[in-house]
Write a protein that holds these residues in place. Structure first.
Motif, PDB file in Angstrom:
ATOM      1  N   SER A 156     -15.565   0.472   5.550  1.00 64.14           N
ATOM      2  CA  SER A 156     -14.792  -0.683   5.097  1.00 64.14           C
ATOM      3  C   SER A 156     -15.472  -1.988   5.482  1.00 64.14           C
ATOM      4  CB  SER A 156     -13.380  -0.631   5.688  1.00 64.14           C
ATOM      5  OG  SER A 156     -12.611  -1.745   5.300  1.00 64.14           O
ATOM      6  N   ILE A 159      -8.756  -0.052   4.002  1.00 64.20           N
ATOM      7  CA  ILE A 159      -8.128  -1.240   3.433  1.00 64.20           C
ATOM      8  C   ILE A 159      -7.545  -2.061   4.584  1.00 64.20           C
ATOM      9  CG2 ILE A 159      -6.418  -2.135   1.818  1.00 64.20           C
ATOM     10  CD1 ILE A 159      -6.471   0.680   0.491  1.00 64.20           C
ATOM     11  N   HIS A 178      -6.902  -1.043   9.756  1.00 66.88           N
ATOM     12  CA  HIS A 178      -7.150  -0.632   8.386  1.00 66.88           C
ATOM     13  C   HIS A 178      -6.402   0.657   8.059  1.00 66.88           C
ATOM     14  CE1 HIS A 178     -11.099  -3.021   7.760  1.00 66.88           C
ATOM     15  NE2 HIS A 178     -10.573  -3.397   8.911  1.00 66.88           N
ATOM     16  N   ILE A 232       0.833  -1.205   0.000  1.00 68.19           N
ATOM     17  CA  ILE A 232       0.000   0.000   0.000  1.00 68.19           C
ATOM     18  C   ILE A 232       0.866   1.253   0.000  1.00 68.19           C
ATOM     19  CG2 ILE A 232      -1.648   1.330   1.375  1.00 68.19           C
ATOM     20  CD1 ILE A 232      -2.843  -1.364   2.280  1.00 68.19           C
ATOM     21  N   ALA A 242      -8.932  -8.619   1.525  1.00 63.21           N
ATOM     22  CA  ALA A 242      -8.108  -7.422   1.699  1.00 63.21           C
ATOM     23  C   ALA A 242      -7.435  -7.023   0.391  1.00 63.21           C
ATOM     24  CB  ALA A 242      -7.050  -7.663   2.786  1.00 63.21           C
ATOM     25  N   THR A 302     -10.025  -5.729  -1.954  1.00 62.63           N
ATOM     26  CA  THR A 302     -10.399  -4.364  -1.576  1.00 62.63           C
ATOM     27  C   THR A 302      -9.347  -3.370  -2.053  1.00 62.63           C
ATOM     28  OG1 THR A 302     -11.590  -5.169   0.377  1.00 62.63           O
ATOM     29  CG2 THR A 302     -10.943  -2.851   0.362  1.00 62.63           C
ATOM     30  N   LEU A 303      -8.071  -3.711  -1.879  1.00 64.94           N
ATOM     31  CA  LEU A 303      -6.999  -2.852  -2.379  1.00 64.94           C
ATOM     32  C   LEU A 303      -7.122  -2.671  -3.884  1.00 64.94           C
ATOM     33  CD1 LEU A 303      -4.327  -1.311  -2.145  1.00 64.94           C
ATOM     34  CD2 LEU A 303      -3.134  -3.516  -2.216  1.00 64.94           C
TER      35      LEU A 303
END
Length: 329
Positions: free
Chosen positions: A219, A74, A66, A36, A249, A252-253
Motif C-alpha cells: 500500500s 486501503i 490500513h 469500505i 485514500a 486508492t479505494l
C-alpha cells in the motif's frame, strides 16, 4: 482543478475570502471505514487491519491504519508528524484508534497486525479493548514462561530451526509481563522465525496470517512510487499533508474497487473457458494461467481507460478472498 485542490488542503487562514474553514481529517476516518464495510461483498465477516509507519525523507513520518485486501491496503486513519519530531508515538496511535473504535460491528472478526518495531503492552491492551484481536510480532530477545511452569525460557528456543512451529499459552517477558498466546513459525527462506503474540486461543489462530502484514508495505508503494507519486510531494506542513492523504485514500479505494471488480470478471471468464465441456482440451487448459497484477494497478488501468472514454465514477463492491477465519470449534 489544481487551485481548487489547494483551497481544499490549505488551513483556513491560508485561503482567500471570508468565513473560510479547514477540514478536520480525523472526522473522516470513521465514515471512510464505514464506506469500505458497506462495499464488503462476502458472507465471511473477517477484517484484517495493519498499522505501520512510513517516511518521506526527513520531511514526514506517517503513522497509518490500513484495511488489508487482496494484496493491497486501503488507508482509513493516519497521523502525520514532521520527520525530525521527537517524542512518543503512543498519543498518535491512541488518536487513530479513538476515531475508528465504534465502526466495525461486534460480530465481525478483526485482527490487527503490526511489525515488531511497534510492539508495546499498551498497544496490545488498546486493541483488545476495541473487541479486536492483536496479532503483533515481537523480537526473539527476552523470555517466556509456560502456564503452570515456574521456569523462564528464552524466546529464541520456541522455534529453534527452520521448518518448526509452535503455539501455546504463555507469560511473555519478565518485565512488563503479558498473558497471551504465543505463536512461533520459522519457514524456509527466512533468516529468523516469526514470534507473534495475540489474545486468541491457540486453536483459533494461525501463525501464517502474519504474512498479510506485508500488504501494508504494498500500500505504501502504491501511495508513493508505484501509484500516486507522493514521495515527490513539496508540502512541508503535516496538517496539509494529512488532507492530501484523504484524497489519496479515497483514490486508492476507487482504484482497488475497480480492479477487484475487473479481476472478478476476468476470473469468471477464465473459469468458463476452461470448463471440461469447453473446446479447450484439458492439457492446454492446465497450462494456462491467469495473469497476476494487483487490484490497485488493475483499477488504475481501468480508471485511465474510463476517463479517456468519458465514463463516470463507479464503486460497486469489494470481493475479499478468505484471508483468515477464526476456528471456534
Amino acid at each position: 482543478v489544481r487551485q481548487r485542490l489547494k483551497e481544499w488542503y490549505q488551513d483556513s487562514k491560508g485561503k482567500k475570502g471570508e468565513k473560510r474553514r479547514e477540514l478536520d481529517v480525523s472526522q473522516c476516518f470513521a465514515p471512510l471505514l464505514k464506506w469500505i464495510l458497506s462495499l464488503w461483498k462476502s458472507e465471511d465477516k473477517c477484517l484484517a487491519l495493519a498499522i505501520d509507519a512510513t517516511n518521506i525523507g526527513q520531511n514526514f513520518t506517517v503513522l497509518s491504519l490500513h484495511v488489508l485486501y487482496q494484496g493491497c491496503g486501503i488507508p482509513v486513519a493516519w497521523k502525520i508528524v514532521k520527520g525530525t519530531e521527537k517524542g512518543s508515538w503512543k498519543p498518535h496511535w491512541l488518536h487513530i484508534f479513538h476515531y475508528v473504535k465504534d465502526v466495525v460491528p461486534n460480530y465481525w472478526q478483526v485482527i490487527v497486525l503490526a511489525d515488531r518495531g511497534l510492539y508495546a503492552d499498551w498497544l496490545f491492551e488498546t486493541i483488545c479493548s476495541l473487541n479486536w484481536h492483536p496479532f503483533l510480532r515481537i523480537n526473539h530477545q527476552g523470555h517466556y514462561q509456560l502456564r503452570c511452569d515456574p521456569e523462564w525460557r528464552c524466546l529464541d528456543t520456541v522455534a529453534p530451526k527452520t521448518g518448526t512451529q509452535w503455539s501455546g499459552y504463555v507469560t511473555c517477558f519478565k518485565n512488563h509481563s503479558l498473558e497471551c498466546t504465543l505463536l512461533a513459525r520459522w519457514d524456509e527462506g527466512y533468516k529468523e522465525p516469526w514470534l507473534i503474540v495475540t489474545d486468541l486461543e491457540p486453536t483459533q489462530a494461525q501463525s501464517f496470517w502474519y504474512g498479510l502484514r506485508s500488504w501494508i508495505e504494498s500500500s505504501y508503494r502504491d501511495i508513493k512510487s508505484d501509484g500516486w507519486q507522493w514521495h515527490k510531494t513539496r508540502l512541508r506542513e503535516p496538517d496539509r499533508a494529512e488532507r492530501i492523504w484523504l484524497a489519496m485514500a479515497i483514490a486508492t479505494l476507487w482504484a482497488v474497487t475497480l480492479g477487484s471488480e475487473k479481476q472478478q470478471h476476468l476470473s469468471k471468464q477464465f473459469n468458463d473457458k476452461t470448463k471440461p465441456n469447453s473446446r479447450i482440451n484439458s492439457k492446454s487448459a492446465s497450462r494456462r494461467k491467469e495473469r497476476n497484477i494487483s487490484c490497485f494497478l488493475q483499477g488504475l488501468i481501468n480508471i485511465i481507460a474510463d476517463l479517456i472514454c468519458g465514463k463516470g465514477i463507479s464503486l460497486n463492491g469489494l470481493f475479499p478472498r478468505q484471508s483468515f477465519s477464526l476456528n471456534t470449534s
